[in-house]
Design a protein around this motif. Structure first.
Motif, PDB file in Angstrom:
ATOM      1  N   TYR A 152     -19.865 -14.384  -0.125  1.00 12.25           N
ATOM      2  CA  TYR A 152     -20.598 -15.429  -0.852  1.00 12.25           C
ATOM      3  C   TYR A 152     -19.837 -16.754  -0.812  1.00 12.25           C
ATOM      4  O   TYR A 152     -20.445 -17.818  -0.694  1.00 12.25           O
ATOM      5  CB  TYR A 152     -20.822 -14.998  -2.304  1.00 12.25           C
ATOM      6  CG  TYR A 152     -21.700 -15.952  -3.081  1.00 12.25           C
ATOM      7  CD1 TYR A 152     -23.050 -16.098  -2.773  1.00 12.25           C
ATOM      8  CD2 TYR A 152     -21.176 -16.722  -4.122  1.00 12.25           C
ATOM      9  CE1 TYR A 152     -23.853 -16.980  -3.477  1.00 12.25           C
ATOM     10  CE2 TYR A 152     -21.975 -17.596  -4.831  1.00 12.25           C
ATOM     11  CZ  TYR A 152     -23.305 -17.726  -4.508  1.00 12.25           C
ATOM     12  OH  TYR A 152     -24.098 -18.605  -5.195  1.00 12.25           O
ATOM     13  N   GLY A 153     -18.511 -16.709  -0.917  1.00 11.11           N
ATOM     14  CA  GLY A 153     -17.727 -17.931  -0.830  1.00 11.11           C
ATOM     15  C   GLY A 153     -17.881 -18.614   0.522  1.00 11.11           C
ATOM     16  O   GLY A 153     -18.018 -19.833   0.617  1.00 11.11           O
ATOM     17  N   LYS A 154     -17.875 -17.828   1.585  1.00  8.69           N
ATOM     18  CA  LYS A 154     -18.063 -18.397   2.927  1.00  8.69           C
ATOM     19  C   LYS A 154     -19.485 -18.929   3.092  1.00  8.69           C
ATOM     20  O   LYS A 154     -19.706 -19.926   3.788  1.00  8.69           O
ATOM     21  CB  LYS A 154     -17.748 -17.347   3.978  1.00  8.69           C
ATOM     22  CG  LYS A 154     -16.278 -16.925   4.001  1.00  8.69           C
ATOM     23  CD  LYS A 154     -16.007 -15.829   5.016  1.00  8.69           C
ATOM     24  CE  LYS A 154     -14.532 -15.442   5.007  1.00  8.69           C
ATOM     25  NZ  LYS A 154     -14.233 -14.353   5.966  1.00  8.69           N
ATOM     26  N   ALA A 155     -20.444 -18.265   2.454  1.00  2.93           N
ATOM     27  CA  ALA A 155     -21.827 -18.739   2.515  1.00  2.93           C
ATOM     28  C   ALA A 155     -21.964 -20.089   1.830  1.00  2.93           C
ATOM     29  O   ALA A 155     -22.700 -20.973   2.298  1.00  2.93           O
ATOM     30  CB  ALA A 155     -22.759 -17.716   1.868  1.00  2.93           C
ATOM     31  N   LEU A 156     -21.250 -20.278   0.713  1.00  5.86           N
ATOM     32  CA  LEU A 156     -21.281 -21.568   0.032  1.00  5.86           C
ATOM     33  C   LEU A 156     -20.736 -22.678   0.936  1.00  5.86           C
ATOM     34  O   LEU A 156     -21.322 -23.762   1.041  1.00  5.86           O
ATOM     35  CB  LEU A 156     -20.469 -21.507  -1.258  1.00  5.86           C
ATOM     36  CG  LEU A 156     -21.054 -20.709  -2.428  1.00  5.86           C
ATOM     37  CD1 LEU A 156     -20.104 -20.750  -3.607  1.00  5.86           C
ATOM     38  CD2 LEU A 156     -22.413 -21.242  -2.832  1.00  5.86           C
ATOM     39  N   GLN A 157     -19.634 -22.424   1.603  1.00  8.68           N
ATOM     40  CA  GLN A 157     -19.050 -23.428   2.480  1.00  8.68           C
ATOM     41  C   GLN A 157     -19.924 -23.709   3.684  1.00  8.68           C
ATOM     42  O   GLN A 157     -19.922 -24.817   4.229  1.00  8.68           O
ATOM     43  CB  GLN A 157     -17.662 -22.980   2.942  1.00  8.68           C
ATOM     44  CG  GLN A 157     -16.612 -23.027   1.836  1.00  8.68           C
ATOM     45  CD  GLN A 157     -15.234 -22.657   2.348  1.00  8.68           C
ATOM     46  OE1 GLN A 157     -15.068 -21.655   3.020  1.00  8.68           O
ATOM     47  NE2 GLN A 157     -14.248 -23.477   2.022  1.00  8.68           N
ATOM     48  N   ALA A 158     -20.711 -22.726   4.110  1.00  7.57           N
ATOM     49  CA  ALA A 158     -21.587 -22.917   5.267  1.00  7.57           C
ATOM     50  C   ALA A 158     -22.645 -23.978   5.010  1.00  7.57           C
ATOM     51  O   ALA A 158     -23.108 -24.639   5.941  1.00  7.57           O
ATOM     52  CB  ALA A 158     -22.248 -21.591   5.633  1.00  7.57           C
ATOM     53  N   THR A 159     -23.023 -24.165   3.749  1.00 14.38           N
ATOM     54  CA  THR A 159     -24.054 -25.166   3.449  1.00 14.38           C
ATOM     55  C   THR A 159     -23.567 -26.581   3.721  1.00 14.38           C
ATOM     56  O   THR A 159     -24.363 -27.470   4.007  1.00 14.38           O
ATOM     57  CB  THR A 159     -24.496 -25.050   1.981  1.00 14.38           C
ATOM     58  OG1 THR A 159     -23.381 -25.331   1.129  1.00 14.38           O
ATOM     59  CG2 THR A 159     -25.017 -23.664   1.668  1.00 14.38           C
TER      60      THR A 159
END
Length: 345
Positions: free
Chosen positions: A222-229
């Motif tokens: 989820y943390g990596k998904a946040l940064q992907a935005t």
């Protein structure tokens, strides 16, 4: 300067640096996910300290009424947006109720609890809940519709939000300063150096949050998904990541960090409605030292800022703020020369 004075200044610098580290981490967090250089981060700090002070006086904090107003505005915007996209009245009303439900529960609970003079820890938890609720609402009202804008536009909006939150702070809290009771009054001696329980709480809380944030963004999906935005918003959407949800979650975490910082510094200094600006700027200097992307470097930069401020206040107290903020100039120059450039930057 003898060793005893130097040790006191060192301890004071580390304590202040721990708070600046939290704000620096919040600045890096928001920028790495939303590309927003969030200038009003310090306002969350002031709101946290002042909200707890009003609870201590047995009154309903002005932030409760501010939270309700912002929640209603955000709910109306969500109802309108859902109606435009679906044309379904029930879905539109449901979207508005979801936005309104959390802040409404927190506000009603705070209104009930305020005159009951509950224990300090309970009041602190209510304060954290109130201020954290501001995060998603600030993003929804000010930044969500501009999520695809350039970083310069987002920075200009951020400055506007700062002035709005400062003015509202004056309206709801007044010009009087407040100082909160300490969470731990214990005093410990280590070789002639006195360490207060509050200073120890500040240091331990900062270290814990630094480790948690680093682990969250480097180890969790989820943390990596946040940064992907922030890297590719369209690609994130195609992969099923809600960019609006990511922005609101990030601002909620930033508001949580700001609220905790306000609770930590409240017993150590008198906080006014506009105190958050200078505190937030020092956290920004720390974030710049980390390139607005590295949590460990931002934490180290915050400790450096705290030490420079502490020793600077001893040698030239009238110029301590000038000394701290001048630090950012050579750092920006070095990064401009050594780093790459792009049109977005």
């Amino acid at each position: 300067m003898d060793f005893s004075i130097a040790s006191i200044l060192l301890l004071d610098g580390i304590t202040n640096g721990a708070v600046y580290a939290l704000l620096g981490l919040a600045t890096v967090l928001v920028f790495s996910v939303t590309r927003v250089i969030f200038i009003p981060q310090g306002e969350f700090v002031a709101y946290g300290a002042l909200t707890l002070a009003i609870f201590q006086a047995g009154k309903v904090p002005g932030t409760v009424w501010m939270l309700l107003i912002m929640a209603v505005l955000a709910a109306v915007m969500d109802v309108r947006l859902s109606w435009q996209h679906t044309g379904d009245v029930r879905r539109a009303l449901k979207a508005g109720l979801i936005t309104l439900a959390g802040p409404l529960v927190v506000s009603l609970l705070s209104i009930w609890a305020a005159p009951h003079q509950l224990p300090l820890l309970v009041q602190a938890l209510l304060t954290v809940a109130i201020v954290t609720s501001f995060g998603p609402l600030v993003y929804r009202l000010a930044f969500q519709s501009l999520a695809d804008a350039s970083s310069l536009v987002l920075l200009i909006v951020s400055v506007g939000v700062h002035f709005a939150m400062t003015g509202l702070g004056l309206l709801f809290f007044g010009a009087e300063g407040f100082r909160n009771p300490s969470f731990w009054d214990e005093r410990m001696e280590f070789g002639g150096l006195a360490l207060t329980g509050q200073a120890l709480i500040i240091m331990l809380t900062s270290v814990a949050l630094i480790v948690l944030l680093y682990q969250f963004f480097s180890r969790t999906l989820y943390g990596k998904a946040l940064q992907a935005t922030a890297v590719n918003r369209l690609g994130a959407r195609l992969m099923g990541i809600s960019t609006h949800g990511a922005g609101q979650a990030t601002f909620a975490m930033a508001a949580l960090i700001g609220a905790l910082s306000g609770l930590l510094i409240g017993p150590t200094t008198t906080v006014f409605y506009d105190s958050g600006f200078l505190i937030g700027l020092k956290g920004f200097v720390a974030a710049v030292m980390g390139g607005l992307q590295s949590y460990p470097l931002a934490a180290l930069g915050a400790l450096f800022v705290g030490l420079v401020e502490s020793f600077g206040s001893f040698w030239a107290s009238a110029f301590k703020e000038v000394i701290v903020f001048t630090l950012v100039l050579p750092i920006l120059l070095w990064r401009s020369v050594a780093g790459g450039h792009s049109e977005e930057h």
